[in-house]
Design a protein around this motif. Structure first.
Motif, mmCIF file in Angstrom:
data_model
loop_
_atom_site.group_PDB
_atom_site.id
_atom_site.type_symbol
_atom_site.label_atom_id
_atom_site.label_comp_id
_atom_site.label_asym_id
_atom_site.label_seq_id
_atom_site.Cartn_x
_atom_site.Cartn_y
_atom_site.Cartn_z
ATOM 1 N N UNK A 75 -1.228 -0.265 -6.027
ATOM 2 C CA UNK A 75 -0.554 -1.540 -6.276
ATOM 3 C C UNK A 75 -1.026 -2.673 -5.370
ATOM 4 N N UNK A 76 -1.861 -2.355 -4.383
ATOM 5 C CA UNK A 76 -2.317 -3.378 -3.434
ATOM 6 C C UNK A 76 -3.260 -4.354 -4.136
ATOM 7 N N UNK A 77 -3.099 -5.650 -3.889
ATOM 8 C CA UNK A 77 -4.033 -6.609 -4.479
ATOM 9 C C UNK A 77 -5.407 -6.439 -3.853
ATOM 10 N N UNK A 78 -6.427 -6.552 -4.646
ATOM 11 C CA UNK A 78 -7.783 -6.423 -4.116
ATOM 12 C C UNK A 78 -8.247 -7.814 -3.726
ATOM 13 N N UNK A 79 -8.123 -8.091 -2.448
ATOM 14 C CA UNK A 79 -8.534 -9.391 -1.913
ATOM 15 C C UNK A 79 -9.004 -9.193 -0.472
ATOM 16 N N UNK A 80 -9.454 -10.262 0.126
ATOM 17 C CA UNK A 80 -9.997 -10.206 1.482
ATOM 18 C C UNK A 80 -8.948 -9.700 2.492
ATOM 19 N N UNK A 81 -7.702 -10.145 2.345
ATOM 20 C CA UNK A 81 -6.640 -9.735 3.267
ATOM 21 C C UNK A 81 -6.376 -8.238 3.215
ATOM 22 N N UNK A 82 -6.309 -7.689 2.003
ATOM 23 C CA UNK A 82 -6.076 -6.242 1.848
ATOM 24 C C UNK A 82 -7.242 -5.454 2.425
ATOM 25 N N UNK A 83 -8.468 -5.891 2.129
ATOM 26 C CA UNK A 83 -9.638 -5.195 2.672
ATOM 27 C C UNK A 83 -9.669 -5.263 4.192
ATOM 28 N N UNK A 84 -9.305 -6.406 4.745
ATOM 29 C CA UNK A 84 -9.281 -6.556 6.201
ATOM 30 C C UNK A 84 -8.247 -5.614 6.821
ATOM 31 N N UNK A 85 -7.037 -5.581 6.238
ATOM 32 C CA UNK A 85 -5.992 -4.695 6.746
ATOM 33 C C UNK A 85 -6.404 -3.234 6.569
ATOM 34 N N UNK A 86 -6.990 -2.912 5.422
ATOM 35 C CA UNK A 86 -7.450 -1.545 5.175
ATOM 36 C C UNK A 86 -8.512 -1.118 6.169
ATOM 37 N N UNK A 87 -9.418 -2.037 6.487
ATOM 38 C CA UNK A 87 -10.461 -1.719 7.469
ATOM 39 C C UNK A 87 -9.849 -1.483 8.850
ATOM 40 N N UNK A 88 -8.917 -2.340 9.251
ATOM 41 C CA UNK A 88 -8.263 -2.156 10.557
ATOM 42 C C UNK A 88 -7.609 -0.782 10.646
ATOM 43 N N UNK A 89 -6.815 -0.444 9.626
ATOM 44 C CA UNK A 89 -6.106 0.833 9.634
ATOM 45 C C UNK A 89 -7.075 2.010 9.518
ATOM 46 N N UNK A 90 -8.116 1.861 8.725
ATOM 47 C CA UNK A 90 -9.126 2.905 8.582
ATOM 48 C C UNK A 90 -9.794 3.184 9.930
ATOM 49 N N UNK A 91 -10.174 2.132 10.641
ATOM 50 C CA UNK A 91 -10.850 2.313 11.925
ATOM 51 C C UNK A 91 -9.932 2.924 12.977
ATOM 52 N N UNK A 92 -8.634 2.686 12.873
ATOM 53 C CA UNK A 92 -7.691 3.284 13.824
ATOM 54 C C UNK A 92 -7.456 4.750 13.497
ATOM 55 N N UNK A 93 -7.125 5.049 12.249
ATOM 56 C CA UNK A 93 -6.654 6.384 11.886
ATOM 57 C C UNK A 93 -7.705 7.285 11.252
ATOM 58 N N UNK A 94 -8.671 6.738 10.548
ATOM 59 C CA UNK A 94 -9.594 7.555 9.763
ATOM 60 C C UNK A 94 -10.981 7.699 10.383
ATOM 61 N N UNK A 95 -11.499 6.618 10.956
ATOM 62 C CA UNK A 95 -12.873 6.616 11.459
ATOM 63 C C UNK A 95 -13.142 7.664 12.532
ATOM 64 N N UNK A 96 -12.198 8.034 13.389
ATOM 65 C CA UNK A 96 -12.531 9.065 14.390
ATOM 66 C C UNK A 96 -13.055 10.355 13.762
ATOM 67 N N UNK A 97 -12.590 10.708 12.579
ATOM 68 C CA UNK A 97 -13.089 11.911 11.914
ATOM 69 C C UNK A 97 -14.077 11.573 10.792
ATOM 70 N N UNK A 98 -13.731 10.601 9.961
ATOM 71 C CA UNK A 98 -14.537 10.296 8.782
ATOM 72 C C UNK A 98 -15.724 9.385 9.078
ATOM 73 N N UNK A 99 -15.786 8.808 10.259
ATOM 74 C CA UNK A 99 -16.859 7.879 10.601
ATOM 75 C C UNK A 99 -16.563 6.504 10.033
ATOM 76 N N UNK A 100 -17.154 5.491 10.639
ATOM 77 C CA UNK A 100 -16.876 4.119 10.207
ATOM 78 C C UNK A 100 -17.428 3.818 8.820
#
Length: 189
Positions: A75-100
């Protein structure tokens, strides 16, 4: 026995009797055990509609109802804000295992932890958005659940960012709008 000891003993006995009488007086009083109440379909003049049964308050859930119902699509809108927030959260929680870049070679993996699958595998590129949301929420394999750590809106933002990572790795020139293609040809290799 001294006078002081005798007085002390009488005071202790009196205090115990007062406490006991207070405790016993609270048991099975008619007003406490049998308070007035209304049955479900009984009429009552205390309410405007004259009924004792009240409507269920908004937001009330049944005890067997799932509290974390989720949409089947992102349901998230696909826009710059969502991608920016997704990247922030991904780098905090996901990147340590999944890589950037989502290849599954994060810093934890470099230190001996089992590697998660790459997001760029065909089976994960074809997986639904709901699959990624469920994995973030409930965990999968050695990945523990993040339901208590990541808000649902941020989970969907992460899913949006994962899709952007997948698209960036597998993009074709035909995916780029015609007007922007000359700029790609000008970019240095």
């Amino acid at each position: 026995m001294t006078l002081r000891a005798c007085r002390h003993r009488r005071a202790g006995t009196a205090a115990a009797l007062i406490l006991l009488s207070l405790l016993l007086s609270a048991c099975e009083q008619p007003d406490m055990a049998n308070q007035p109440r209304l049955d479900t379909y009984q009429s009552d003049s205390g309410f405007a509609d004259g009924m004792a049964a009240r409507p269920i308050p908004e937001g009330t859930v049944h005890r067997d109802q799932a509290l974390n119902e989720r949409p089947t699509h992102n349901p998230a809108p696909i826009n710059r804000g969502t991608l920016h927030r997704g990247r922030q959260q991904f780098e905090i929680f996901c990147a340590p295992c999944h890589g950037r870049n989502g290849s599954g070679q994060g810093v934890i993996v470099q230190r001996g932890f089992p590697a998660p699958p790459s997001y760029h595998l065909p089976r994960l590129r074809q997986a639904s958005d709901a699959h990624f949301y469920d994995v973030i929420t409930h965990g999968y394999g050695v990945m523990y659940p993040y339901a208590s750590r990541i808000r649902p809106a941020d989970r969907w933002a992460i899913v949006t960012y994962i899709r952007a990572l997948q698209l960036s790795r597998n993009a074709r020139i035909d995916d780029v709008p015609e007007a922007l293609r000359p700029r790609l040809r000008e970019a240095p290799p």
